[in-house]
Design an enzyme around this catalytic site. Structure first.
Site, PDB file in Angstrom:
ATOM      1  NE  ARG A 125      -4.661  14.065 -12.484  1.00  0.00           N
ATOM      2  CZ  ARG A 125      -4.310  13.331 -13.760  1.00  0.00           C
ATOM      3  NH1 ARG A 125      -3.264  12.435 -13.765  1.00  0.00           N
ATOM      4  NH2 ARG A 125      -4.779  13.901 -14.739  1.00  0.00           N
ATOM      5  CG  ASN A 175      -7.229  11.218 -11.986  1.00  0.00           C
ATOM      6  OD1 ASN A 175      -7.150  11.997 -10.825  1.00  0.00           O
ATOM      7  ND2 ASN A 175      -7.384  11.701 -13.333  1.00  0.00           N
TER       8      ASN A 175
END
Length: 95
Positions: free
Chosen positions: A21, A39
Site C-alpha cells: 500500500r 487491504n
C-alpha cells in the site's frame, strides 16, 4: 486533449504485510494519480485510481511489480467511478 480515466483494481498474490500500500501511494503521487488503496479481508489489495490515461497506465504497470517483498499474481482491473472528493492518493482501512 487530456483523457481522464478511473480504474478499480484488485491485486492478488503476496501483497499484504510487504509494504504494497505504501508503494502504491508513492507511485500514485509520483504520477499524479488520485484515489485510494486498502487491504481486503481475503488477503488482496483493492484500489480506486483516477488520472490521465497515460499516467494511469504507468501506475497499473508499476503495481504489477510492486515493492521488493511483494509477489503480484494478478491484477483484475475494471473501469470505475471517479470520486470527486479525492485529494491525492490515500491508504484506507481494511474492508
Amino acid at each position: 486533449m487530456t483523457v481522464m480515466a478511473t480504474q478499480r483494481l484488485i491485486v492478488s498474490g503476496r501483497v499484504q504485510g510487504v509494504g504494497y500500500r505504501d508503494y502504491a501511494v508513492r507511485q500514485a503521487k509520483a504520477l499524479g494519480v488520485t484515489g485510494w488503496v486498502r487491504n481486503t479481508r481475503d488477503g488482496r489489495v483493492e484500489m480506486l485510481a483516477s488520472g490521465e490515461d497515460d499516467a494511469l497506465g504507468r501506475f497499473v504497470d508499476a503495481c504489477r511489480s510492486g515493492p521488493t517483498l511483494a509477489r503480484v499474481d494478478a491484477i483484475d482491473a475494471h473501469p470505475g467511478e471517479e470520486e470527486r472528493s479525492a485529494k491525492g492518493f490515500t491508504k484506507r482501512f481494511t474492508a
